[in-house]
Design a protein around this motif. Structure first.
Motif, PDB file in Angstrom:
ATOM      1  N   GLY A 209       0.860  -1.162   0.000  1.00 57.64           N
ATOM      2  CA  GLY A 209       0.000   0.000   0.000  1.00 57.64           C
ATOM      3  C   GLY A 209       0.904   1.221   0.000  1.00 57.64           C
ATOM      4  O   GLY A 209       2.116   1.123  -0.175  1.00 57.64           O
ATOM      5  N   PHE A 210       0.340   2.395   0.240  1.00 52.34           N
ATOM      6  CA  PHE A 210       1.165   3.599   0.230  1.00 52.34           C
ATOM      7  C   PHE A 210       1.878   3.834   1.556  1.00 52.34           C
ATOM      8  O   PHE A 210       2.802   4.637   1.628  1.00 52.34           O
ATOM      9  N   LYS A 211       1.472   3.098   2.595  1.00 56.57           N
ATOM     10  CA  LYS A 211       2.103   3.286   3.890  1.00 56.57           C
ATOM     11  C   LYS A 211       2.736   2.010   4.449  1.00 56.57           C
ATOM     12  O   LYS A 211       3.566   2.079   5.348  1.00 56.57           O
ATOM     13  N   ALA A 212       2.340   0.857   3.933  1.00 52.18           N
ATOM     14  CA  ALA A 212       2.839  -0.390   4.514  1.00 52.18           C
ATOM     15  C   ALA A 212       2.696  -1.544   3.531  1.00 52.18           C
ATOM     16  O   ALA A 212       2.043  -1.422   2.484  1.00 52.18           O
ATOM     17  N   LYS A 213       3.321  -2.666   3.887  1.00 55.68           N
ATOM     18  CA  LYS A 213       3.198  -3.883   3.097  1.00 55.68           C
ATOM     19  C   LYS A 213       1.776  -4.424   3.206  1.00 55.68           C
ATOM     20  O   LYS A 213       1.109  -4.244   4.222  1.00 55.68           O
ATOM     21  N   ARG A 214       1.348  -5.101   2.152  1.00 52.20           N
ATOM     22  CA  ARG A 214       0.040  -5.742   2.156  1.00 52.20           C
ATOM     23  C   ARG A 214       0.207  -7.249   2.052  1.00 52.20           C
ATOM     24  O   ARG A 214       1.298  -7.744   1.749  1.00 52.20           O
ATOM     25  N   THR A 215      -0.861  -7.977   2.299  1.00 51.54           N
ATOM     26  CA  THR A 215      -0.828  -9.430   2.183  1.00 51.54           C
ATOM     27  C   THR A 215      -0.524  -9.829   0.740  1.00 51.54           C
ATOM     28  O   THR A 215      -1.129  -9.288  -0.192  1.00 51.54           O
ATOM     29  N   PRO A 216       0.431 -10.738   0.514  1.00 58.43           N
ATOM     30  CA  PRO A 216       0.761 -11.149  -0.854  1.00 58.43           C
ATOM     31  C   PRO A 216      -0.441 -11.720  -1.592  1.00 58.43           C
ATOM     32  O   PRO A 216      -1.334 -12.328  -0.993  1.00 58.43           O
ATOM     33  N   ARG A 217      -0.487 -11.501  -2.884  1.00 58.62           N
ATOM     34  CA  ARG A 217      -1.552 -12.046  -3.712  1.00 58.62           C
ATOM     35  C   ARG A 217      -1.146 -13.435  -4.215  1.00 58.62           C
ATOM     36  O   ARG A 217       0.051 -13.760  -4.292  1.00 58.62           O
ATOM     37  N   ALA A 218      -2.123 -14.250  -4.541  1.00 54.15           N
ATOM     38  CA  ALA A 218      -1.855 -15.560  -5.129  1.00 54.15           C
ATOM     39  C   ALA A 218      -1.623 -15.394  -6.624  1.00 54.15           C
ATOM     40  O   ALA A 218      -2.429 -14.758  -7.316  1.00 54.15           O
ATOM     41  N   LEU A 219      -0.536 -15.919  -7.137  1.00 54.54           N
ATOM     42  CA  LEU A 219      -0.252 -15.815  -8.563  1.00 54.54           C
ATOM     43  C   LEU A 219      -1.222 -16.675  -9.363  1.00 54.54           C
ATOM     44  O   LEU A 219      -1.681 -17.717  -8.902  1.00 54.54           O
ATOM     45  N   THR A 220      -1.530 -16.233 -10.563  1.00 52.39           N
ATOM     46  CA  THR A 220      -2.336 -17.046 -11.468  1.00 52.39           C
ATOM     47  C   THR A 220      -1.511 -18.248 -11.903  1.00 52.39           C
ATOM     48  O   THR A 220      -0.273 -18.270 -11.766  1.00 52.39           O
ATOM     49  N   LEU A 221      -2.182 -19.253 -12.456  1.00 51.16           N
ATOM     50  CA  LEU A 221      -1.464 -20.430 -12.948  1.00 51.16           C
ATOM     51  C   LEU A 221      -0.485 -20.027 -14.046  1.00 51.16           C
ATOM     52  O   LEU A 221       0.623 -20.558 -14.122  1.00 51.16           O
TER      53      LEU A 221
END
Length: 240
Positions: A209-221
């Motif tokens: 985000g603009f102030k902190a890390k966010r939860t990682p996203r799951a990559l597509t296949l």
């Protein structure tokens, strides 16, 4: 726009078999299950309305899932090991997330980027694309499937046309168009030069985000498959 002819390879040909070794590995089935579950959920909630396309996607699942799983279980003993750890439970890559998006730190290396792509751009090369939006930033994996003769203009399989300095010329997605009902869909995409920190963040789905890390996203296949095609020695095309 003056561009070279599309190279003769098919997208299917790009996804070469990852080898038969690994299917007996104790974690092979766990990775396959995680990848299957993630992709089936994605297809179920996706916007594919063409039944024929959906059938092809479903039909290709065993091939791609097994290839990814073989690569992951053989990672440390392969000729091209990644510097990443394997999360077998989720079928994903792991690495320490940086405090800030590494792609933003490389926005001013335009000359290095142009020089690198002039030399290394070719069909099938896995490349990183910085995605900036109202919500923050992350890096996606994409691949080159067309290029001008002098490598000054590159077409990425998902993101469209870019100049080799990283600027988008023509998008193949609708992500850069906004509407009053979906303001958070506004995105800007920038082609980056591949380096270890950037490619690691892309493979692990790191987000900020603009102030902190966010939860990682799951990559597509598709992105997981691309992650198995990276040449971690110098990021040029991986020779078979």
């Amino acid at each position: 726009m003056a561009v070279g002819d599309k190279l003769s390879h098919s997208q299917v040909g790009f996804f070469n078999e990852a080898g038969e070794l690994g299917s007996s590995h104790p974690q092979f089935n766990e990775i396959c299950t995680a990848l299957y579950e993630r992709e089936i959920i994605s297809l179920a909630h996706g916007e594919i309305k063409n039944l024929s396309l959906l059938k092809r996607r479903m039909g290709g699942l065993p091939y791609h899932v097994k290839a990814i799983a073989r690569y992951m279980v053989n990672n440390q003993t392969s000729p091209n090991p990644t510097p990443l750890e394997v999360d077998t439970h989720n079928g994903s890559w792991l690495a320490k997330q940086m405090a800030k998006c590494p792609g933003i730190n490389h926005l001013d290396d335009t000359d290095k980027r142009k020089t690198w792509y002039k030399k290394h751009a070719e069909y099938g090369l896995v490349v990183p694309v910085l995605v900036l939006s109202i919500e923050g930033s992350h890096i996606e994996l994409d691949s080159i499937d067309m290029a001008s003769q002098d490598n000054t203009q590159l077409h990425l399989n998902k993101s469209g046309w870019f100049s080799n300095n990283g600027d988008i010329i023509q998008s193949d997605t609708h992500s850069e168009k906004s509407s009053p009902t979906s303001p958070l869909s506004i995105e800007k995409r920038i082609l980056l030069r591949p380096v270890k920190t950037i490619m690691s963040a892309a493979c692990c789905g790191h987000m900020w985000g603009f102030k902190a890390k966010r939860t990682p996203r799951a990559l597509t296949l598709r992105e997981m498959r691309l992650s198995t095609q990276i040449n971690w020695k110098n990021f040029s095309i991986l020779k078979k």
